[in-house]
Design an enzyme around this catalytic site. Structure first.
Site, PDB file in Angstrom:
ATOM      1  N   SER A  27       0.845  -1.194   0.000  1.00 21.33           N
ATOM      2  CA  SER A  27       0.000   0.000   0.000  1.00 21.33           C
ATOM      3  C   SER A  27       0.880   1.244   0.000  1.00 21.33           C
ATOM      4  CB  SER A  27      -0.915   0.009   1.226  1.00 21.33           C
ATOM      5  OG  SER A  27      -1.821   1.093   1.184  1.00 21.33           O
ATOM      6  N   CYS A  41      -6.830   1.071  12.348  1.00 21.92           N
ATOM      7  CA  CYS A  41      -8.132   0.591  11.877  1.00 21.92           C
ATOM      8  C   CYS A  41      -9.063   0.250  13.031  1.00 21.92           C
ATOM      9  CB  CYS A  41      -7.957  -0.630  10.984  1.00 21.92           C
ATOM     10  SG  CYS A  41      -7.085  -0.272   9.443  1.00 21.92           S
TER      11      CYS A  41
END
Length: 381
Positions: free
Chosen positions: A199, A324
């Site tokens: 990512s 998250c």
């Protein structure tokens, strides 16, 4: 302002920003278009893919662009599951994986697939022997992250690769989102690894762009169907400015990366040694076999979110383990898997350093920590 939350996201490199704005303002063509503007865009797309492939040591046709780590992880799990369903329906993931893996696996379980979770030891390392015991005749996929995002444990990918060496029917996926720039590329781009997720925003690239390496000959059922982009495997118009910026950011990240890792490890060591001297501090990360940038700790009797906000008042930014899960006030899944008692696990906070940080920031952090520790100690008495 001191930013010690680089595992959540990194600041985009100035050079990557310039690449993004240059491409966005000058190259307007769609790579799928037949006219000259499309040809120019295609050339840049191909050049970006080629540069990334060379940096990762793979072929250009093995590099595919996604929207980020979550899509890449979902694509591998679901793509392998449905592609190989005629041959088996058993999948193994570690029990310390990112929610992008765990939640995808849980969804696959509702579709009739059988999921097993390989346990970790008390430091967060996958037990290779336990993973081996889970392998069955109908196992089609093993997925293990390179670097744990909550405590920084570097997983024994080499051991797992050796375990799977004589099992060619089992696909091997590595989520290396926290790995690039933190461990050597060759440590996660192993010959036996079939799929690798990356990512861009974890290595100073733009958000919303990811890379999935699909080794030659490995098949995945597509998640997205449409115009046939990415060699008919991921349909949607490529985000060319962000892809070009990602290629630039990766090149920058891997330039002198060993020296950068050494610098980061030196800062971590100073913090580690200082925190170790406080009697109420619990260290969940160590130095050996852990990523050089991640240090997770807790102060007994003080919840992690309280510590995070206390540092924020001093303009020092850290997090409660995984970004998250932080806003959900969820206990770190890795610490639960490590059998850390809940009362201690809820105290966990994560420092994640970067080569752009410096020792002056480390010293300021430790000065503020000493002050806060004294205040917390008075309250706890």
């Amino acid at each position: 302002m001191i930013y010690f939350d680089n595992s959540a996201t990194t600041a985009m490199a100035p050079e990557a920003i310039k690449t993004y704005t240059d491409v966005a303002s000058r190259i307007m063509g769609n790579p799928s278009s037949l006219h000259n503007l499309g040809t120019v865009a295609t050339r840049l797309l191909d050049a970006s893919r080629r540069q990334i492939s060379e940096l990762l040591g793979v072929k250009a046709h093995e590099v595919f662009f996604t929207s980020g780590g979550t899509e890449g992880d979902n694509w591998v799990l679901k793509g392998v599951a449905f592609e190989k369903r005629p041959y088996g329906n058993h999948i193994i993931v570690s029990n310390v994986e990112h929610p992008a893996i765990k939640n995808a696996a849980e969804w696959l379980a509702t579709q009739g697939f059988e999921i097993d979770y390989a346990p970790v030891d008390d430091k967060g390392f996958v037990r290779t022997d336990k993973l081996a015991a889970l392998i069955r005749e109908d196992t089609i996929l093993v997925s293990v992250m390179a670097v744990n995002n909550e405590v920084g444990a570097i997983q024994p990918l080499g051991e797992i690769a050796a375990l799977l060496e004589d099992k060619p029917t089992i696909s091997f996926h590595v989520d290396a989102v926290q790995g690039l720039g933190k461990i050597a590329v060759e440590d996660f781009m192993l010959p036996r690894v079939d799929f690798v997720t990356l990512s861009a925003h974890k290595f100073h690239g733009p958000r919303g762009v990811g890379i999935l390496v699909i080794k030659a000959g490995k098949r995945l059922t597509p998640l997205l169907h449409g115009g046939g982009q990415e060699n008919n495997r991921r349909s949607t118009t490529e985000n060319l400015p962000a892809i070009a910026a990602t290629a630039k950011a990766m090149r920058l990240a891997l330039t002198d990366d060993a020296m950068k890792r050494q610098k980061v490890a030196g800062m971590k060591q100073v913090i580690y040694d200082a925190l170790k001297a406080y009697p109420k501090v619990v260290l969940f990360s160590e130095m050996e076999n852990f990523a050089p940038n991640i240090l997770t700790f807790g102060i007994r009797g003080v919840r992690g979110e309280v510590v995070v906000h206390a540092f924020e008042n001093h303009e020092i930014y850290i997090s409660t383990t995984s970004a998250c899960a932080s806003k959900k006030n969820a206990t770190a899944g890795t610490l639960v898997a490590m059998n850390v008692p809940n009362k201690i696990a809820t105290s966990a906070v994560r420092i994640s350093l970067d080569h752009t940080n410096n020792m002056a920031e480390v010293e300021q952090f430790l000065t503020v920590f000493k002050q806060l520790y004294t205040e917390f100690d008075k309250i706890a008495r």
